[in-house]
Design an enzyme around this catalytic site. Structure first.
Site, PDB file in Angstrom:
ATOM      1  N   GLU A  70       5.666   7.650  -5.241  1.00  0.00           N
ATOM      2  CA  GLU A  70       5.758   7.152  -6.699  1.00  0.00           C
ATOM      3  C   GLU A  70       6.311   6.449  -7.351  1.00  0.00           C
ATOM      4  O   GLU A  70       7.780   6.545  -6.793  1.00  0.00           O
ATOM      5  CB  GLU A  70       5.905   8.905  -7.127  1.00  0.00           C
ATOM      6  CG  GLU A  70       4.792   9.181  -8.015  1.00  0.00           C
ATOM      7  CD  GLU A  70       5.344  10.252  -9.136  1.00  0.00           C
ATOM      8  OE1 GLU A  70       6.167  11.479  -8.018  1.00  0.00           O
ATOM      9  OE2 GLU A  70       5.433  10.665  -9.882  1.00  0.00           O
ATOM     10  N   ARG A 305      12.775  14.917   7.046  1.00  0.00           N
ATOM     11  CA  ARG A 305      12.892  14.067   6.568  1.00  0.00           C
ATOM     12  C   ARG A 305      13.788  13.357   6.617  1.00  0.00           C
ATOM     13  O   ARG A 305      14.530  14.254   8.140  1.00  0.00           O
ATOM     14  CB  ARG A 305      13.541  14.757   5.164  1.00  0.00           C
ATOM     15  CG  ARG A 305      12.059  15.377   4.192  1.00  0.00           C
ATOM     16  CD  ARG A 305      12.895  15.971   2.855  1.00  0.00           C
ATOM     17  NE  ARG A 305      13.359  14.666   2.173  1.00  0.00           N
ATOM     18  CZ  ARG A 305      12.318  14.374   1.333  1.00  0.00           C
ATOM     19  NH1 ARG A 305      11.281  14.948   1.419  1.00  0.00           N
ATOM     20  NH2 ARG A 305      12.506  13.318   0.012  1.00  0.00           N
ATOM     21  N   LYS A 315      16.565  11.948  -4.908  1.00  0.00           N
ATOM     22  CA  LYS A 315      16.182  10.971  -6.525  1.00  0.00           C
ATOM     23  C   LYS A 315      17.331  11.037  -7.605  1.00  0.00           C
ATOM     24  O   LYS A 315      18.334  10.333  -8.253  1.00  0.00           O
ATOM     25  CB  LYS A 315      14.542  10.951  -6.393  1.00  0.00           C
ATOM     26  CG  LYS A 315      14.281   9.840  -6.813  1.00  0.00           C
ATOM     27  CD  LYS A 315      13.099   9.852  -7.692  1.00  0.00           C
ATOM     28  CE  LYS A 315      12.038   8.856  -6.315  1.00  0.00           C
ATOM     29  NZ  LYS A 315      10.491   9.480  -6.167  1.00  0.00           N
TER      30      LYS A 315
HETATM   31  P1  ATP Z   1      11.726  12.989  -4.151  1.00  0.00           P
HETATM   32  O1  ATP Z   1      12.847  13.072  -3.975  1.00  0.00           O
HETATM   33  O2  ATP Z   1      10.847  12.995  -5.922  1.00  0.00           O
HETATM   34  O3  ATP Z   1      10.922  14.113  -3.855  1.00  0.00           O
HETATM   35  P2  ATP Z   1      10.360  11.613  -3.015  1.00  0.00           P
HETATM   36  O4  ATP Z   1      11.271  11.139  -2.035  1.00  0.00           O
HETATM   37  O5  ATP Z   1       9.835  12.044  -1.904  1.00  0.00           O
HETATM   38  O6  ATP Z   1      10.373  11.709  -4.209  1.00  0.00           O
HETATM   39  P3  ATP Z   1       7.241   9.416  -3.184  1.00  0.00           P
HETATM   40  O7  ATP Z   1       7.693   8.304  -3.632  1.00  0.00           O
HETATM   41  O8  ATP Z   1       7.044  10.664  -2.730  1.00  0.00           O
HETATM   42  O9  ATP Z   1       9.176   9.485  -3.117  1.00  0.00           O
HETATM   43  O10 ATP Z   1       8.729   9.368  -1.025  1.00  0.00           O
HETATM   44  C1  ATP Z   1       7.349   8.111  -0.613  1.00  0.00           C
HETATM   45  C2  ATP Z   1       7.214   8.496   0.691  1.00  0.00           C
HETATM   46  O11 ATP Z   1       8.752   8.179   1.327  1.00  0.00           O
HETATM   47  C3  ATP Z   1       6.758  10.162   0.850  1.00  0.00           C
HETATM   48  O12 ATP Z   1       5.487  10.452   2.094  1.00  0.00           O
HETATM   49  C4  ATP Z   1       8.025  10.968   1.208  1.00  0.00           C
HETATM   50  O13 ATP Z   1       7.545  11.752   2.220  1.00  0.00           O
HETATM   51  C5  ATP Z   1       8.796   9.083   2.182  1.00  0.00           C
HETATM   52  N1  ATP Z   1       9.953  10.248   2.270  1.00  0.00           N
HETATM   53  C6  ATP Z   1      10.843  10.280   0.732  1.00  0.00           C
HETATM   54  N2  ATP Z   1      12.370  10.494   1.121  1.00  0.00           N
HETATM   55  C7  ATP Z   1      12.890  10.881   2.710  1.00  0.00           C
HETATM   56  C8  ATP Z   1      12.792  10.977   3.657  1.00  0.00           C
HETATM   57  N3  ATP Z   1      14.641  11.511   3.262  1.00  0.00           N
HETATM   58  N4  ATP Z   1      12.802  10.555   4.631  1.00  0.00           N
HETATM   59  C9  ATP Z   1      11.462   9.931   5.614  1.00  0.00           C
HETATM   60  N5  ATP Z   1      10.585  10.286   4.330  1.00  0.00           N
HETATM   61  C10 ATP Z   1      10.646  10.090   3.559  1.00  0.00           C
HETATM   62 MG    MG Z   2       7.763  12.428  -3.573  1.00  0.00          MG
END
Ligand code: ATP
Ligand code: MG
Length: 597
Positions: A70, A305, A315
């Site tokens: 996003e 994650r 975030k």
């Molecule tokens: P928020 O912190 O608002 O939940 P987000 O970190 O999920 O946002 P996105 O922009 O939705 O941010 O993430 C893009 C992709 O990165 C998604 O497919 C998400 O699953 C992946 N992602 C985000 N954080 C992690 C993490 N810590 N480990 C692995 N993948 C991640």
């Molecule tokens: Mg997200």
């Protein structure tokens, strides 16, 4: 065909490891390919509903994955895991990975993030474009198809307009242990739903007056299947579509459709979406039944994650650090963002190596920050040229060396890579050495300079320390030594005198001063915030600035170039604060792990 797409991808992206380790997602992909599960998909070259692909040739991409951020913030190390996984799978299996901005939420999204995210993915070493496909997509371009899908669900009796208030809906949703209750609007006729949804789109109602819901099962044990909302009214402009829409899809409705339109085969996300998978499947099954999307449809797979010790990856916390000025910005070299990592001098190869080592699984993993640092050292030790910098300089005067005389010494640019050549360091009477390399009263085992002690000045001579001079406060201002003329490095006499200490130095007349920032961990505890406010766990000594003396060759160092400063670690030229001829250096990582020692 297969060979062709493999070849194209081989030129776009350089894999990290020759044979990536197995993991459960790779195993799924291999099994799908062995069964030719996706061989029938057609691809018109552009995302679209089934009709647009119907006449097209079979998809040359053996699999399609996507990285779908996003655009509402900067990417962090967690995202790097998702990027490496999705782009890595496409590379490994002759597929393609799409760069998709999930920008269906009209608030919070900005062009600044769209640009920064693309830069970060490229910096990590991946590309979505090849000579045949662009594969840069914005989910908001699919609003017309999403509306078409919603309208289809209404016509097929799978969706209805609910006019309850948010509180009424919540009250009827039930709990984990009790079933929900049908909405009074659930029995609306198709014609009435069609009319209401049309008027929702036409802007006849205020925010919250109605929502479109999928009609599934209010008694489902999975709350996500209790008639989830799929479209809501929001009278706000969208950065891409402006005021064209006043209804916006919910993320859980939009995402599966985005995947289907783009021919994604393996839709990989983090574990918190596991409970959404039944809805993902339900929705795409209904749409495939109705002929709106092609089969075989995409499948969702979840992995855990990435979490790292000594950093905060959420975030919300990162925003707080920036807004409360605990760091200088998103690209502060101590931030676990990709812009921060880049500025600090972390090697993208090191991050890719870490992600490969960490692997992919379904169990929660907390990775030790040392693993990241070890990956960096491993990569940088091979890649980075050596230079000399004296971080905390004190003068050393060689009293038996002629005044005004200078002589060349040769230092290899990389000890294991003679092909990288050598550079000249000039030796003279007045030198800079590290303050740490002299002791007036040495502790036991100290083998550097102390009155009467011998040590080698690397690439030059063995010297014998004769004493020092101090200022009124007792601080050493100058160290004195005599050199042993027969011991020059590279000459037959070099080994005639055996010493243990091997020190770096620079000629005072040739070196120049430069700012060096010594970064350490941003947090002093492995799990910041575990005992309350995470800000209380900030490391007060996470950065120290020194004015170092550095060798002349560094005056021309280009922004973002990295070097190993001998005996100190790996340093990069800061691309924000450096000026031509006046580099500023950031320490990416020390030579050895010294945390807590
Ligand atoms: P928020 O912190 O608002 O939940 P987000 O970190 O999920 O946002 P996105 O922009 O939705 O941010 O993430 C893009 C992709 O990165 C998604 O497919 C998400 O699953 C992946 N992602 C985000 N954080 C992690 C993490 N810590 N480990 C692995 N993948 C991640
Ligand atoms: Mg997200």
């Amino acid at each position: 065909m297969r060979a062709l797409s493999r070849r194209i991808f081989a030129t776009v992206n350089k894999p990290v490891a020759a044979t990536p380790a197995a993991n459960f997602i790779r195993n799924i992909v291999e099994a799908d390919l062995a069964a030719d599960r996706y061989a029938q998909r057609r691809w018109s070259g552009q995302p679209g509903l089934a009709v647009t692909h119907a006449e097209a040739p079979p998809d040359t991409a053996r699999i399609r994955t996507r990285f779908p951020p996003e655009p509402n913030g900067y990417l962090h190390f967690g995202h790097a895991k998702s990027i490496c996984l999705n782009f890595g799978l496409a590379q490994q299996f002759g597929g393609r990975c799409h760069m998709r901005f999930d920008d269906t939420n009209p608030e919070k999204e900005a062009q600044e993030y769209v640009d920064a995210i693309q830069d970060a993915v490229r910096w990590l070493g991946f590309d979505w474009q090849d000579d045949r496909e662009g594969n840069l997509y914005f989910a908001s371009n699919y609003f017309p198809q999403m509306i078409a899908c919603a309208e289809y669900l209404i016509e097929a009796g799978h969706a209805y307009v609910d006019s309850q208030t948010a509180e009424e809906m919540r009250a009827r949703r039930g709990t984990l242990t009790e079933p929900g209750e049908d909405s009074p609007c659930r029995a609306r006729s198709i014609a009435e739903n069609r009319d209401l949804f049309r008027r929702m789109q036409a802007g006849e109602f205020p925010d919250g007056a109605h929502v479109l819901r999928a009609k599934i099962d209010m008694a489902s044990p999975n709350i996500n299947l209790r008639d989830p909302a799929i479209y809501r009214i929001r009278h706000v402009s969208h950065h891409n579509t402006g005021d064209r829409y006043c209804v916006y899809p919910m993320y859980t409705f939009a995402h599966p459709i985005e995947d289907a339109l783009e021919n994604i085969t393996h839709s990989i996300c983090t574990l918190e979406f596991e409970d959404q998978r039944p809805f993902y499947d339900w929705l795409l099954e209904r749409l495939a039944e109705g002929g709106l999307i092609q089969r075989p449809r995409p499948r969702q797979y979840e992995f855990s994650r990435l979490n790292l010790t000594y950093v905060a990856l959420s975030k919300r916390k990162l925003i707080q650090l920036v807004e409360e000025k605990k760091v200088s910005g998103w690209d502060d070299p101590r931030m676990p963002t990709l812009v921060g990592a880049r500025r600090r001098g972390y090697a993208p190869e090191g991050l890719r190596l870490l992600m490969e080592r960490v692997g992919v699984s379904k169990s929660d993993s907390l990775i030790d920050y040392r693993q990241l640092e070890d990956c960096m050292r491993e990569v940088m030790n091979t890649s980075d040229e050596r230079r000399v910098a004296v971080l905390e300089p004190v003068k050393l005067v060689i009293t038996n060396y002629p005044e005004g005389q200078m002589e060349p010494c040769h230092a290899p640019n990389h000890p294991q890579k003679p092909e990288l050549g050598t550079r000249e360091l000039s030796f003279g009477r007045e030198l800079w050495i590290e303050r740490e390399d002299f002791r007036e009263a040495p502790e036991k085992g100290y083998n550097r300079l102390y009155p009467g002690g011998l040590a080698r000045l690397k690439y030059a001579y063995v010297v014998k320390c004769t004493g020092c001079e101090k200022d009124a406060e007792g601080r050493v201002t100058t160290v004195f030594a005599e050199y042993l003329p027969e011991t020059k490095s590279g000459t037959p006499g070099a080994d005639s005198v055996k010493v243990k200490g091997n020190l770096h130095w620079l000629a005072a007349s040739a070196a120049f001063p430069a700012e060096v920032r010594l970064y350490d961990r941003l947090f002093r505890t492995p799990a910041p915030g575990a005992d309350g406010d995470f800000l209380a766990d900030l490391n007060p000594d996470s950065v120290r600035r020194v004015i170092a003396q550095v060798e002349p060759a560094l005056a021309a160092a280009q922004a973002e170039t990295r070097f190993q400063f001998e005996r100190h670690g790996y340093f990069a030229v800061d691309h924000v604060d450096s000026r031509p001829g006046q580099p500023v250096f950031n320490r990416a990582v020390t030579l050895r792990d010294s945390w807590g020692k």
